[in-house]
Scaffold this motif. Structure first.
Motif, PDB file in Angstrom:
ATOM      1  N   GLU B  22       0.836  -1.202   0.000  1.00 17.11           N
ATOM      2  CA  GLU B  22       0.000   0.000   0.000  1.00 17.11           C
ATOM      3  C   GLU B  22       0.873   1.256   0.000  1.00 17.11           C
ATOM      4  O   GLU B  22       0.630   2.207  -0.748  1.00 17.11           O
ATOM      5  CB  GLU B  22      -0.915  -0.004   1.234  1.00 17.11           C
ATOM      6  CG  GLU B  22      -1.881   1.170   1.250  1.00 17.11           C
ATOM      7  CD  GLU B  22      -2.756   1.187   2.503  1.00 17.11           C
ATOM      8  OE1 GLU B  22      -2.538   0.344   3.408  1.00 17.11           O
ATOM      9  OE2 GLU B  22      -3.640   2.058   2.570  1.00 17.11           O
ATOM     10  N   LYS B  23       1.907   1.226   0.835  1.00 22.09           N
ATOM     11  CA  LYS B  23       2.805   2.393   0.908  1.00 22.09           C
ATOM     12  C   LYS B  23       3.531   2.594  -0.422  1.00 22.09           C
ATOM     13  O   LYS B  23       3.664   3.724  -0.908  1.00 22.09           O
ATOM     14  CB  LYS B  23       3.816   2.197   2.043  1.00 22.09           C
ATOM     15  CG  LYS B  23       4.788   3.367   2.144  1.00 22.09           C
ATOM     16  CD  LYS B  23       5.718   3.294   3.320  1.00 22.09           C
ATOM     17  CE  LYS B  23       6.564   4.567   3.426  1.00 22.09           C
ATOM     18  NZ  LYS B  23       7.093   5.053   2.148  1.00 22.09           N
ATOM     19  N   LEU B  24       3.974   1.482  -1.002  1.00 24.21           N
ATOM     20  CA  LEU B  24       4.648   1.561  -2.294  1.00 24.21           C
ATOM     21  C   LEU B  24       3.712   2.199  -3.334  1.00 24.21           C
ATOM     22  O   LEU B  24       4.108   3.093  -4.097  1.00 24.21           O
ATOM     23  CB  LEU B  24       5.043   0.144  -2.706  1.00 24.21           C
ATOM     24  CG  LEU B  24       6.078  -0.043  -3.792  1.00 24.21           C
ATOM     25  CD1 LEU B  24       6.723  -1.434  -3.651  1.00 24.21           C
ATOM     26  CD2 LEU B  24       5.489   0.126  -5.172  1.00 24.21           C
ATOM     27  N   ALA B  25       2.472   1.766  -3.318  1.00 21.66           N
ATOM     28  CA  ALA B  25       1.489   2.330  -4.259  1.00 21.66           C
ATOM     29  C   ALA B  25       1.247   3.808  -3.968  1.00 21.66           C
ATOM     30  O   ALA B  25       1.194   4.642  -4.885  1.00 21.66           O
ATOM     31  CB  ALA B  25       0.179   1.542  -4.178  1.00 21.66           C
ATOM     32  N   ASN B  26       1.118   4.135  -2.697  1.00 21.75           N
ATOM     33  CA  ASN B  26       0.885   5.539  -2.335  1.00 21.75           C
ATOM     34  C   ASN B  26       2.042   6.423  -2.786  1.00 21.75           C
ATOM     35  O   ASN B  26       1.840   7.545  -3.260  1.00 21.75           O
ATOM     36  CB  ASN B  26       0.695   5.685  -0.822  1.00 21.75           C
ATOM     37  CG  ASN B  26      -0.657   5.153  -0.375  1.00 21.75           C
ATOM     38  OD1 ASN B  26      -1.540   4.921  -1.190  1.00 21.75           O
ATOM     39  ND2 ASN B  26      -0.811   4.945   0.932  1.00 21.75           N
ATOM     40  N   ASP B  27       3.256   5.915  -2.601  1.00 22.22           N
ATOM     41  CA  ASP B  27       4.425   6.708  -2.976  1.00 22.22           C
ATOM     42  C   ASP B  27       4.491   6.948  -4.485  1.00 22.22           C
ATOM     43  O   ASP B  27       5.152   7.882  -4.944  1.00 22.22           O
ATOM     44  CB  ASP B  27       5.713   6.006  -2.518  1.00 22.22           C
ATOM     45  CG  ASP B  27       5.853   6.020  -0.996  1.00 22.22           C
ATOM     46  OD1 ASP B  27       5.087   6.771  -0.337  1.00 22.22           O
ATOM     47  OD2 ASP B  27       6.697   5.272  -0.463  1.00 22.22           O
ATOM     48  N   LEU B  28       3.820   6.110  -5.226  1.00 21.98           N
ATOM     49  CA  LEU B  28       3.830   6.254  -6.693  1.00 21.98           C
ATOM     50  C   LEU B  28       2.678   7.121  -7.204  1.00 21.98           C
ATOM     51  O   LEU B  28       2.503   7.279  -8.416  1.00 21.98           O
ATOM     52  CB  LEU B  28       3.742   4.872  -7.348  1.00 21.98           C
ATOM     53  CG  LEU B  28       5.017   4.015  -7.276  1.00 21.98           C
ATOM     54  CD1 LEU B  28       4.716   2.567  -7.673  1.00 21.98           C
ATOM     55  CD2 LEU B  28       6.107   4.586  -8.184  1.00 21.98           C
ATOM     56  N   CYS B  29       1.910   7.675  -6.291  1.00 18.23           N
ATOM     57  CA  CYS B  29       0.762   8.501  -6.726  1.00 18.23           C
ATOM     58  C   CYS B  29       1.280   9.689  -7.547  1.00 18.23           C
ATOM     59  O   CYS B  29       2.087  10.477  -7.071  1.00 18.23           O
ATOM     60  CB  CYS B  29      -0.040   8.989  -5.533  1.00 18.23           C
ATOM     61  SG  CYS B  29      -1.518   9.895  -6.030  1.00 18.23           S
ATOM     62  N   PRO B  30       0.827   9.829  -8.774  1.00 14.03           N
ATOM     63  CA  PRO B  30       1.357  10.911  -9.602  1.00 14.03           C
ATOM     64  C   PRO B  30       0.787  12.276  -9.218  1.00 14.03           C
ATOM     65  O   PRO B  30      -0.347  12.363  -8.738  1.00 14.03           O
ATOM     66  CB  PRO B  30       0.881  10.531 -11.011  1.00 14.03           C
ATOM     67  CG  PRO B  30      -0.383   9.778 -10.783  1.00 14.03           C
ATOM     68  CD  PRO B  30      -0.189   9.034  -9.490  1.00 14.03           C
ATOM     69  N   THR B  31       1.593  13.282  -9.409  1.00 15.65           N
ATOM     70  CA  THR B  31       1.049  14.641  -9.373  1.00 15.65           C
ATOM     71  C   THR B  31       0.426  14.891 -10.741  1.00 15.65           C
ATOM     72  O   THR B  31       1.102  14.762 -11.761  1.00 15.65           O
ATOM     73  CB  THR B  31       2.173  15.657  -9.135  1.00 15.65           C
ATOM     74  OG1 THR B  31       2.803  15.336  -7.896  1.00 15.65           O
ATOM     75  CG2 THR B  31       1.614  17.071  -9.092  1.00 15.65           C
ATOM     76  N   LEU B  32      -0.836  15.173 -10.726  1.00 20.74           N
ATOM     77  CA  LEU B  32      -1.509  15.302 -12.025  1.00 20.74           C
ATOM     78  C   LEU B  32      -1.006  16.530 -12.777  1.00 20.74           C
ATOM     79  O   LEU B  32      -0.728  17.569 -12.183  1.00 20.74           O
ATOM     80  CB  LEU B  32      -3.015  15.388 -11.831  1.00 20.74           C
ATOM     81  CG  LEU B  32      -3.658  14.108 -11.278  1.00 20.74           C
ATOM     82  CD1 LEU B  32      -5.170  14.282 -11.171  1.00 20.74           C
ATOM     83  CD2 LEU B  32      -3.330  12.901 -12.149  1.00 20.74           C
TER      84      LEU B  32
END
Lengths: 553, 553
Positions: B22-32
């Motif tokens: 989950e953290k890995l995914a969160n860290d990959l959240c793009p800035t739109l």
């Protein structure tokens, strides 16, 4: 007051700006006081023919603190009762309940000043004023939990929440519902609470004060629900009620200088001003509202002792009666509505002949200017004209001692009240003619609380207290019995859905020009109605008392 | 994808959270990325039976820069055409014109992905999914000038503005109308522009790319208008199209780890996850979507070279096929939809028998897991089972060489395409049976672009390019000819108002699972259809080209 019919709007005269007055008014802009109120109960309205509005509020079978555990889906609705009329900004916490919030939530919120607002719905309203005033909002919330904060100010006691849709997978729950109330008058503001002997009178006094408070924002608004702006004739009544209660002289001063900042090139005062986006005179012009500016200033200087403002405003006072004077017959000095230009108002009653009433208004205002000159140490400017008009007023009284107006000798409460208030006749003549007029089978009655106030004021002025209190108990008391927390823009005892606009859902139920009973009771009727005592209370304490009494009744 | 019917929702199995994923995914959240678009023209839609939607856009007789001098009152409306499909936030400057803004202004804004959205209106929509998705807003503006900023994101090309009411005293004017567009893909992002020989193919490729871009937000959304969330089956197709175009590996990685973070206690992968308010698995479960997770990971590792993620996800890959395997007959190893639990999807077509198609899906996924094991240097886990299932697949082919499924030997495109994609038969057998099935008079056709994609993919996989391009030109080409800027959730050439939800106004016209032609054209059909050349362009340049071509056609 409210907007003039289209055909009453005249071409706009150029404004002669007084930027110093404008700045003075701006500097007096109050920081509004804010406090929080929460709903007291959930209610539904059941049909009940014994009630004025035909419905009776029944409390839900759970207390308000059991609202938030409940969840609501498509088609559900509930009505919150805050127990008191408020003006403010609503917010609530919205949460989803169910497997997940897989769609937005669409809500319709309807803010009710009266039970009709939250029971009739807001569809298919036919009204000749703007339907944009209707007190409902449709909002969409994409994701919960969210603190939903409505951007717009609303004026209401009831809040109906309709869930237009959620989805089959989730419902929504409401918590932390609250209203951040606003007014120029704080909850800590002290005023003298009179303990009237009669409960109805007590309530009328209270509802007057609530009405006034909710109309006192950054200006004296005509109604916080609709129009929301400053009319001079309404200001005069609000200011009088304010002097008897809150004594917020600065807000009156601000409003007076706002008008004085935007007189027109012929020295006339506009009937109404807009505060936003910047100070602007409305195109509305009313002959009687113009002249009444003299009375407003005189009242203010007498109440506040602020003679310095009186001096600054003196040229405006001299100018404000000029347009009305052009309506006088040059030989007889009688006001003739067919002469001169401009909209003669007095009341919304259709077919009203205005000559006698306007004669009374102008004479009243000339005397106010003369009185003000005394306070300011100036020479009285209208002594001769006032004397001539007093003499001329005789044409407005018939051989059988009723007040009449116009070529058809129309009998009306409007003519009667203003000629009496103007002191155009000795007290005994005035008393007799006033009572005769009120008793006359053909007399045109008032349509608005604005004119009903002048009827009562006239009665009280010549000592006809019993009749005055009778009307007050009947008219304002009728609204109290019908459940009013604040007094209404218009009240027809026979028809709860009557509206000057074609649909009651565009009526205002907290309207400034209805707030004057507290002034009459405190200044003219106190001895007659009887008071058990007085004590100093805060506005917040009064509100709490009201909420309790409302919810126990 | 979109929500499952109520009866398909099973009781929710507990989630076995992987907080590291989950953290890995969160860290990959793009800035739109954000950029601004403005309307290109004002249009009205006239009836025209020659057009798919029955209406034709006619430009107003004034250019868009002459919009702002115009004023609009009660009952007026106009439609803005931005010339391209967008996802974003709309704002505009509202001013009042007339004597004064003496009432609020109430507007209805309808955001149209299709001409139907802005011509049918949004009243009386009967649909079994939430009407909260309908793309309209009613807003009230108390005072102008105001920069009106809509808080919610909309997905649209057309914006219809209806003035519900102003007042007799004022109208409103609109200026600075704009949309702040958002996507994970910037306007400066480069991609390879193929110059296809055929104009229609060129447009199909372009519209695929636009569809994909508008669905790429902080996750791969199924549709930016409605649902707006991540489904695994849809993700697989978007990821494939993305590898052929934008090559945004991080967004795929993020979405894969989001799924892997929320597998259930039986190792199955939920069909869908919610990103907001925090990462949550949906209760939706689909047998084929579960198994396809193995193919998604394999595709990702092959395309990106990110073997490290492949290793981390390996246990999830092994787990994701377990539920599907429970549907196999223990003796024959043939998939039987009557066995095991869970919703078999493949397509929305009612009456579809899923055994053969799901057999194909599972075999396809087992092979993907085996292929991934090779890349990761692991032992292939499903060699035996894949062989057994290949053998078992023979029951799904009839003596007269069509693909059949279930006790009634149903012939369907779903069975055919997945058995072919799974490589269950030698190429010549597959080719013949596939063409036979497609030509079979009783064959159940696809309802969704999702299954149409698998039909085309199957055709291309066994070298049946001509038939593949024919279907693509017919189906996706049909949407382009009907005016699509992005591909739709569903398309019925015979009925522009067809909807799986009962009302076309709840359809999505930019839907992820329709974006795959660009993948097929670039990876499998390039040589067959012919390309004149390639060049590197930015997404912004492509958009400008599209707007110009749209407005000149």
């Amino acid at each position: 007051m409210s907007d003039a019919p289209e055909d009453m709007v005249e071409s706009i005269l150029p404004t002669r700006w007084n930027r110093n007055f404008e700045k003075l008014a701006n500097d007096l802009c109050p920081t509004l006081h804010r406090w929080t109120r929460t709903p007291q109960r959930v209610v539904k309205f059941d049909k009940d023919g014994s009630q004025y509005f035909g419905v009776r509020a029944t409390p839900a079978d759970y207390p308000i603190d059991q609202l938030s555990p409940k969840s609501w889906g498509k088609g559900d609705d509930f009505i919150l009762d805050f127990g008191i009329h408020m003006v403010g900004y609503v917010s609530f916490r919205l949460e989803s309940r169910g497997s997940h919030m897989d769609a937005p939530c669409r809500l319709r919120l309807t803010f009710g000043e009266s039970p009709l607002d939250v029971t009739l719905g807001m569809d298919n309203v036919k009204t000749w004023i703007s339907t944009s005033w209707l007190p409902d909002e449709i909002i969409n919330i994409d994701m919960c939990p969210e603190l939903v904060t409505l951007r717009r100010r609303y004026s209401f006691r009831f809040l109906r929440v309709e869930v237009i849709d959620t989805s089959p997978k989730f419902k929504v729950a409401f918590s932390e519902v609250q209203c951040e109330c606003v007014s120029a008058i704080s909850q800590g503001h002290s005023l003298e609470a009179l303990q009237f002997k009669d409960k109805l009178i007590q309530n009328i006094d209270h509802v007057s004060i609530s009405t006034l408070r909710d109309c006192m924002q950054t200006v004296f608004e005509d109604g916080p629900r609709r129009d929301r702006r400053l009319w001079s004739g309404d200001l005069r009544l609000q200011a009088l009620a304010n002097y008897s209660t809150f004594k917020d002289f600065n807000l009156v001063k601000r409003c007076i200088f706002q008008f004085a900042a935007v007189v027109r090139e012929d020295d006339s005062v506009p009937a109404c001003i807009f505060e936003q986006p910047q100070l602007t005179p409305s195109s509305d012009y009313i002959v009687d509202y113009d002249a009444l500016f003299a009375a407003i200033v005189n009242d203010y200087v007498v109440a506040s002792g602020d003679t310095s403002s009186g001096h600054a405003l003196w040229p405006t006072v001299l100018g404000c009666v000029k347009r009305a004077i052009t309506h006088l017959d040059p030989e007889t000095h009688a006001f003739d509505e067919a002469k001169g230009e401009g909209w003669n108002f007095l009341d919304w009653q259709p077919g009203l002949e205005h000559s006698a009433g306007e004669h009374g208004v102008l004479l009243y205002c000339l005397k106010a200017a003369n009185a003000l000159s005394q306070v300011l140490g100036k020479e009285a400017p209208f002594v001769d004209l006032a004397a001539q008009m007093t003499q001329a007023a005789k044409v407005f009284i018939s051989p059988d001692n009723v007040f009449i107006s116009g070529p058809k000798a129309q009998v009306s409460y409007a003519s009667a009240s203003w000629l009496v208030l103007a002191g155009a006749f000795p007290k005994d003549v005035a008393q007799r003619a006033l009572l005769n007029t009120l008793a006359h089978p053909d007399a045109l009655k008032p349509l608005t609380p604005y004119l009903w106030h002048h009827v009562c004021d006239a009665l009280a002025t010549v000592g006809l207290y019993e009749k005055c209190v009778e009307i007050m108990s009947d008219y304002w008391g009728g609204m109290v019995r019908a459940g009013a927390d604040t007094f209404w823009e218009c009240y027809n005892p026979e028809d709860p859905q009557a509206s000057p606009y074609g649909d009651v859902r565009n009526n205002s139920f907290c309207h400034a020009w209805s707030c004057t009973p507290t002034y009459l009771l405190r200044e003219k009727l106190k001895e007659f109605v009887g008071v058990n005592g007085t004590r100093s209370v805060t506005v917040g304490e009064l509100d709490e008392y009201w909420i309790k009494s409302r919810l126990s009744s």
